[in-house]
Design an enzyme around this catalytic site. Sequence first.
Site, mmCIF file in Angstrom:
data_model
loop_
_atom_site.group_PDB
_atom_site.id
_atom_site.type_symbol
_atom_site.label_atom_id
_atom_site.label_comp_id
_atom_site.label_asym_id
_atom_site.label_seq_id
_atom_site.Cartn_x
_atom_site.Cartn_y
_atom_site.Cartn_z
ATOM 1 N N ASN A 9 -25.241 26.356 39.463
ATOM 2 C CA ASN A 9 -25.264 27.634 38.754
ATOM 3 C C ASN A 9 -26.439 28.460 39.273
ATOM 4 O O ASN A 9 -27.587 28.178 38.961
ATOM 5 C CB ASN A 9 -25.405 27.386 37.247
ATOM 6 C CG ASN A 9 -25.506 28.674 36.453
ATOM 7 O OD1 ASN A 9 -25.182 29.748 36.934
ATOM 8 N ND2 ASN A 9 -25.971 28.569 35.213
ATOM 9 N N TRP A 10 -26.117 29.492 40.072
ATOM 10 C CA TRP A 10 -27.177 30.297 40.689
ATOM 11 C C TRP A 10 -27.867 31.217 39.688
ATOM 12 O O TRP A 10 -28.931 31.756 39.974
ATOM 13 C CB TRP A 10 -26.598 31.161 41.810
ATOM 14 C CG TRP A 10 -25.983 30.407 42.932
ATOM 15 C CD1 TRP A 10 -25.824 29.042 43.044
ATOM 16 C CD2 TRP A 10 -25.422 30.970 44.118
ATOM 17 N NE1 TRP A 10 -25.200 28.734 44.225
ATOM 18 C CE2 TRP A 10 -24.936 29.899 44.906
ATOM 19 C CE3 TRP A 10 -25.272 32.271 44.588
ATOM 20 C CZ2 TRP A 10 -24.320 30.094 46.141
ATOM 21 C CZ3 TRP A 10 -24.658 32.469 45.810
ATOM 22 C CH2 TRP A 10 -24.194 31.390 46.585
ATOM 23 N N LYS A 11 -27.239 31.450 38.544
ATOM 24 C CA LYS A 11 -27.737 32.413 37.555
ATOM 25 C C LYS A 11 -27.908 33.782 38.231
ATOM 26 O O LYS A 11 -27.086 34.156 39.071
ATOM 27 C CB LYS A 11 -29.009 31.890 36.892
ATOM 28 C CG LYS A 11 -28.801 30.492 36.300
ATOM 29 C CD LYS A 11 -29.942 30.011 35.485
ATOM 30 C CE LYS A 11 -29.636 28.610 34.944
ATOM 31 N NZ LYS A 11 -30.693 28.122 34.042
ATOM 32 N N HIS A 102 -22.696 28.956 28.246
ATOM 33 C CA HIS A 102 -24.010 28.525 28.713
ATOM 34 C C HIS A 102 -25.070 28.945 27.701
ATOM 35 O O HIS A 102 -24.963 29.993 27.059
ATOM 36 C CB HIS A 102 -24.310 29.132 30.090
ATOM 37 C CG HIS A 102 -25.524 28.545 30.741
ATOM 38 N ND1 HIS A 102 -26.799 28.936 30.417
ATOM 39 C CD2 HIS A 102 -25.646 27.577 31.698
ATOM 40 C CE1 HIS A 102 -27.667 28.246 31.146
ATOM 41 N NE2 HIS A 102 -26.988 27.415 31.931
ATOM 42 N N GLU A 104 -27.871 30.265 27.899
ATOM 43 C CA GLU A 104 -28.452 31.598 28.077
ATOM 44 C C GLU A 104 -27.521 32.687 27.564
ATOM 45 O O GLU A 104 -27.982 33.717 27.056
ATOM 46 C CB GLU A 104 -28.790 31.800 29.559
ATOM 47 C CG GLU A 104 -29.967 30.935 29.987
ATOM 48 C CD GLU A 104 -30.002 30.618 31.471
ATOM 49 O OE1 GLU A 104 -30.866 29.814 31.854
ATOM 50 O OE2 GLU A 104 -29.171 31.156 32.232
ATOM 51 N N GLU A 174 -25.904 20.364 27.862
ATOM 52 C CA GLU A 174 -27.182 20.884 28.340
ATOM 53 C C GLU A 174 -28.172 20.964 27.179
ATOM 54 O O GLU A 174 -28.101 21.885 26.363
ATOM 55 C CB GLU A 174 -27.003 22.251 29.005
ATOM 56 C CG GLU A 174 -26.056 23.221 28.297
ATOM 57 C CD GLU A 174 -26.175 24.638 28.837
ATOM 58 O OE1 GLU A 174 -26.616 24.809 29.981
ATOM 59 O OE2 GLU A 174 -25.855 25.569 28.078
ATOM 60 N N GLY A 180 -34.643 24.603 32.763
ATOM 61 C CA GLY A 180 -35.656 25.413 33.414
ATOM 62 C C GLY A 180 -37.070 25.107 32.975
ATOM 63 O O GLY A 180 -38.001 25.840 33.309
ATOM 64 N N SER A 220 -32.616 20.523 34.061
ATOM 65 C CA SER A 220 -33.668 20.103 34.985
ATOM 66 C C SER A 220 -33.291 18.859 35.778
ATOM 67 O O SER A 220 -34.120 17.989 36.040
ATOM 68 C CB SER A 220 -34.989 19.888 34.227
ATOM 69 O OG SER A 220 -35.458 21.100 33.682
ATOM 70 N N GLY A 241 -29.182 23.914 37.988
ATOM 71 C CA GLY A 241 -29.706 25.267 38.017
ATOM 72 C C GLY A 241 -30.564 25.514 39.244
ATOM 73 O O GLY A 241 -30.077 25.657 40.354
ATOM 74 N N GLY A 242 -31.880 25.515 39.061
ATOM 75 C CA GLY A 242 -32.803 25.865 40.135
ATOM 76 C C GLY A 242 -32.640 25.040 41.398
ATOM 77 O O GLY A 242 -32.753 25.564 42.510
#
Length: 257
Positions: A9-11, A102, A104, A174, A180, A220, A241-242
């Site tokens: 997931n590049w966000k 998600h 967010e 999640e 994050g 994470s 994610g990251g």
Amino acid sequence: MRKKIVAGNWKMNLNLESGRKLVAEVCNLLKQTNPDKISEKPEVVFFPPFVFITEVAKIAENIPGVGVGVQNISHEEKGAYTGEVSASMVRSCGATYTLIGHSERRTYFKEDDNLLARKLEVAIRNGLTPVYCCGEIISERKAGKHFEVVGEQMTTALFWMNKAEFEKIVIAYEPVWAIGTGVTATPLQAQEMHAFIRTLISEKFGNETGQKTTILYGGSCNAQNAAELFSQPDVDGGLIGGASLNASEFFAIVNSF
């Protein structure tokens, strides 16, 4: 055997050039995989921003075991909804997956389980595979309400479906407190919640459906901890994610099975 998936997931990150480069690098690494071992690898799914879907789909086209998804869809099919993007639109651009719910989206855009149920219905009707995200915040975990919270998120958004509809769903657990933050749920914590989710599904739709539903961990997850997380019996991969923004690290996570 349940499908294994590692999704990136590049966000709201990267631009078109860096996004193309990332996908090309990952796909080149995947193509170097021993053909005899490809069947043992998880499916890889990229979740870029909307504006990159077509380009990502072109690069990933004809690469075995690679899919493309979107990070969100509208709950409406079409119409005067300025700024919204429909399921049929993204499907026509090459997407086959969509994230729904998600944390967010829940936190920043106030999406609740009733709205998410409508998005799930639209996604399925348009041939997209929804990856439904659920999880608790830190205060709920500390209060011992994590099972209650996740159970409600599952029940309200998903359990209106019939069995055939539900079997088109992928679940992503999640823990919001681990997204994050650099803090990861322990393998035991992840397994405990994944097993709980699988039990809920089995009780609603039967043991066969419960056992074949793919449940991903998101929070994470990185190249250092992925193998231990993925070794848990009810963890079928990750929503990354990251770490998905770095080709070599993302590929290392894919190879953690």
